[in-house]
Design an enzyme around this catalytic site. Structure first.
Site, PDB file in Angstrom:
ATOM      1  N   HIS A  54       0.827  -1.220   0.000  1.00 29.54           N
ATOM      2  CA  HIS A  54       0.000   0.000   0.000  1.00 29.54           C
ATOM      3  C   HIS A  54       0.853   1.258   0.000  1.00 29.54           C
ATOM      4  O   HIS A  54       0.366   2.345   0.344  1.00 29.54           O
ATOM      5  CB  HIS A  54      -0.962   0.001   1.202  1.00 29.54           C
ATOM      6  CG  HIS A  54      -2.039  -1.026   1.073  1.00 29.54           C
ATOM      7  ND1 HIS A  54      -2.836  -1.406   2.122  1.00 29.54           N
ATOM      8  CD2 HIS A  54      -2.435  -1.785   0.013  1.00 29.54           C
ATOM      9  CE1 HIS A  54      -3.698  -2.331   1.717  1.00 29.54           C
ATOM     10  NE2 HIS A  54      -3.465  -2.589   0.450  1.00 29.54           N
TER      11      HIS A  54
ATOM     12  N   CYS B 202       4.898  12.880 -13.391  1.00 29.76           N
ATOM     13  CA  CYS B 202       5.767  11.865 -14.025  1.00 29.76           C
ATOM     14  C   CYS B 202       5.730  10.527 -13.296  1.00 29.76           C
ATOM     15  O   CYS B 202       6.373   9.569 -13.717  1.00 29.76           O
ATOM     16  CB  CYS B 202       7.204  12.392 -14.070  1.00 29.76           C
ATOM     17  SG  CYS B 202       7.995  12.434 -12.439  1.00 29.76           S
TER      18      CYS B 202
ATOM     19  N   THR C 253      -4.159  -7.714  11.150  1.00 27.75           N
ATOM     20  CA  THR C 253      -4.968  -7.157  10.067  1.00 27.75           C
ATOM     21  C   THR C 253      -6.405  -7.645  10.193  1.00 27.75           C
ATOM     22  O   THR C 253      -6.660  -8.788  10.555  1.00 27.75           O
ATOM     23  CB  THR C 253      -4.405  -7.510   8.671  1.00 27.75           C
ATOM     24  OG1 THR C 253      -5.229  -6.911   7.664  1.00 27.75           O
ATOM     25  CG2 THR C 253      -4.290  -9.009   8.447  1.00 27.75           C
ATOM     26  N   SER C 254      -7.339  -6.732   9.875  1.00 29.88           N
ATOM     27  CA  SER C 254      -8.767  -7.042  10.051  1.00 29.88           C
ATOM     28  C   SER C 254      -9.289  -7.955   8.944  1.00 29.88           C
ATOM     29  O   SER C 254     -10.411  -8.440   9.009  1.00 29.88           O
ATOM     30  CB  SER C 254      -9.571  -5.739  10.066  1.00 29.88           C
ATOM     31  OG  SER C 254      -9.362  -5.036   8.836  1.00 29.88           O
TER      32      SER C 254
ATOM     33  N   ALA D 157      -8.072  -9.916  18.202  1.00 32.86           N
ATOM     34  CA  ALA D 157      -9.487 -10.331  18.072  1.00 32.86           C
ATOM     35  C   ALA D 157      -9.651 -11.040  16.736  1.00 32.86           C
ATOM     36  O   ALA D 157      -8.797 -10.920  15.845  1.00 32.86           O
ATOM     37  CB  ALA D 157     -10.391  -9.104  18.125  1.00 32.86           C
TER      38      ALA D 157
ATOM     39  N   ALA E 121       0.205  -8.231  19.797  1.00 31.15           N
ATOM     40  CA  ALA E 121       1.278  -8.657  18.884  1.00 31.15           C
ATOM     41  C   ALA E 121       2.634  -8.692  19.580  1.00 31.15           C
ATOM     42  O   ALA E 121       3.434  -9.608  19.349  1.00 31.15           O
ATOM     43  CB  ALA E 121       1.330  -7.711  17.683  1.00 31.15           C
TER      44      ALA E 121
HETATM   45  N1  APR Z   1      -1.930  -6.697  18.433  1.00 34.23           N
HETATM   46  C1  APR Z   1      -2.428  -7.436  17.403  1.00 34.23           C
HETATM   47  N2  APR Z   1      -3.457  -7.028  16.609  1.00 34.23           N
HETATM   48  C2  APR Z   1      -4.001  -5.826  16.890  1.00 34.23           C
HETATM   49  C3  APR Z   1      -3.537  -4.994  17.943  1.00 34.23           C
HETATM   50  C4  APR Z   1      -2.458  -5.478  18.730  1.00 34.23           C
HETATM   51  N3  APR Z   1      -1.958  -4.762  19.756  1.00 34.23           N
HETATM   52  N4  APR Z   1      -4.301  -3.861  17.968  1.00 34.23           N
HETATM   53  C5  APR Z   1      -5.192  -3.980  16.962  1.00 34.23           C
HETATM   54  N5  APR Z   1      -5.023  -5.158  16.314  1.00 34.23           N
HETATM   55  C6  APR Z   1      -5.765  -5.673  15.160  1.00 34.23           C
HETATM   56  C7  APR Z   1      -7.260  -5.401  15.193  1.00 34.23           C
HETATM   57  O1  APR Z   1      -7.944  -6.430  15.903  1.00 34.23           O
HETATM   58  C8  APR Z   1      -7.603  -5.434  13.695  1.00 34.23           C
HETATM   59  O2  APR Z   1      -7.878  -6.763  13.274  1.00 34.23           O
HETATM   60  O3  APR Z   1      -5.296  -4.966  14.022  1.00 34.23           O
HETATM   61  C9  APR Z   1      -6.317  -4.952  13.019  1.00 34.23           C
HETATM   62  C10 APR Z   1      -6.434  -3.538  12.464  1.00 34.23           C
HETATM   63  O4  APR Z   1      -7.382  -3.585  11.418  1.00 34.23           O
HETATM   64  P1  APR Z   1      -7.488  -2.324  10.442  1.00 34.23           P
HETATM   65  O5  APR Z   1      -7.560  -1.099  11.267  1.00 34.23           O
HETATM   66  O6  APR Z   1      -8.597  -2.627   9.478  1.00 34.23           O
HETATM   67  O7  APR Z   1      -6.083  -2.286   9.701  1.00 34.23           O
HETATM   68  P2  APR Z   1      -5.623  -3.133   8.443  1.00 34.23           P
HETATM   69  O8  APR Z   1      -6.179  -4.526   8.492  1.00 34.23           O
HETATM   70  O9  APR Z   1      -4.153  -3.002   8.358  1.00 34.23           O
HETATM   71  O10 APR Z   1      -6.292  -2.339   7.230  1.00 34.23           O
HETATM   72  C11 APR Z   1      -6.012  -2.799   5.933  1.00 34.23           C
HETATM   73  O11 APR Z   1      -7.116  -0.854   5.026  1.00 34.23           O
HETATM   74  O12 APR Z   1      -7.568   1.413   5.048  1.00 34.23           O
HETATM   75  C12 APR Z   1      -6.810   0.421   4.454  1.00 34.23           C
HETATM   76  O13 APR Z   1      -4.750   0.853   3.448  1.00 34.23           O
HETATM   77  C13 APR Z   1      -5.357   0.686   4.690  1.00 34.23           C
HETATM   78  O14 APR Z   1      -3.599  -0.945   4.849  1.00 34.23           O
HETATM   79  C14 APR Z   1      -4.863  -0.589   5.366  1.00 34.23           C
HETATM   80  C15 APR Z   1      -5.935  -1.605   5.011  1.00 34.23           C
END
Ligand code: APR
Length: 237
Positions: free
Chosen positions: A112, A123, A180-181, A207, A223
């Site tokens: 990303h 350019c 990541t969600s 979660a 994490a």
């Molecule tokens: N340890 C582990 N996981 C965690 C922690 C932690 N301390 N805190 C939060 N999380 C988890 C949450 O449970 C969630 O599943 O991190 C995840 C964050 O999810 P998002 O906010 O949706 O982030 P992400 O999955 O990286 O989003 C993907 O969406 O907006 C776009 O480009 C943006 O790269 C991003 C993409």
């Protein structure tokens, strides 16, 4: 005896949460608190470039003081030791921060883009840049003035480095998603591709993610704690 493995790791904003960087969809997340359509789409940038440049400049400034946490450090150790054993770690991050690099990871693919780089809309050249984004910046490649934007992928734009990512996924022995969600494609679809290839899959999160059901193994907890433990397990601590 530790086996050499080829490990594909996908990280999301959750791995940087304990370094003080906001995630996107948690209760205090960037897209919970800000207008995604204005700040993370080409249309929003065209409508109000100054507001977008200010938003990313503020996020860039926060990076100056953000430090990698134990999870980033554990992944850098995994890369060093697994490579020494003859395997590899392919670290594909959705994050635009530089905490994996600050922790010592060498092979980091930013699908990303990167907050620490600026791109010219004229350019398409991009360059390392930690200064605030302003309307009077000159592109070092083509000399155009006022055509800069953050070198990040917005909604509706194609992710970067997909050929490398697809090849690594095909050659991996293990797929691990961290923090990541599982809500944004194509990254959210990698686990299904791994399963179709017969590759064992694991998610590490605080979660259940949107695609938790697709993982063979699920480890829940912060994490900094769980990634460090998992790396120790893989390396036979
Ligand atoms: N340890 C582990 N996981 C965690 C922690 C932690 N301390 N805190 C939060 N999380 C988890 C949450 O449970 C969630 O599943 O991190 C995840 C964050 O999810 P998002 O906010 O949706 O982030 P992400 O999955 O990286 O989003 C993907 O969406 O907006 C776009 O480009 C943006 O790269 C991003 C993409």
């Amino acid at each position: 005896m530790v086996q050499p493995l080829n490990i594909f790791i996908l990280t999301g904003a959750g791995i940087s949460a304990e370094s003080g960087l906001k995630t996107f969809r948690d209760s205090d997340g960037l897209w919970t608190q800000n207008d995604l359509a204005q700040l993370a789409t080409p249309e929003g940038f065209a409508r109000d470039p100054a507001r977008v440049r200010d938003f990313y400049s503020a996020r860039r400034k926060i990076l100056e003081i953000a430090a990698p946490n134990l999870a980033h450090i554990a992944l850098a150790r995994l890369e060093r030791e697994m490579t020494a054993l003859g395997g590899w770690v392919f670290l594909c991050t959705q994050n635009v921060d530089d905490l994996h690099e600050k922790a010592g990871s060498r092979r980091v693919i930013h699908m990303h883009g990167e907050l620490t780089r600026t791109r010219c809309t004229q350019c398409s050249g991009d360059w390392s840049d930690r200064k605030p984004l302003t309307a009077d910046q000159v592109c070092p490649e083509c000399g155009t003035i006022g055509a800069t934007r953050p070198h990040v992928v917005w909604f509706g734009e194609l992710p970067m480095h997909m050929a490398q990512i697809n090849q690594a996924l095909e050659e991996a022995d293990l797929f691990v998603a961290i923090g990541t969600s599982g809500s944004v494609y194509p990254a959210a679809g990698f686990v299904a591709e791994a399963r179709a290839l017969g590759i064992p899959t694991c998610e590490i999160n605080v979660a259940r993610s949107d695609n938790a059901h697709a993982f063979d193994r699920r480890i829940y907890g912060p994490a900094t704690e769980k990634v460090s433990q998992w790396v120790g397990e893989v390396l036979g601590d």
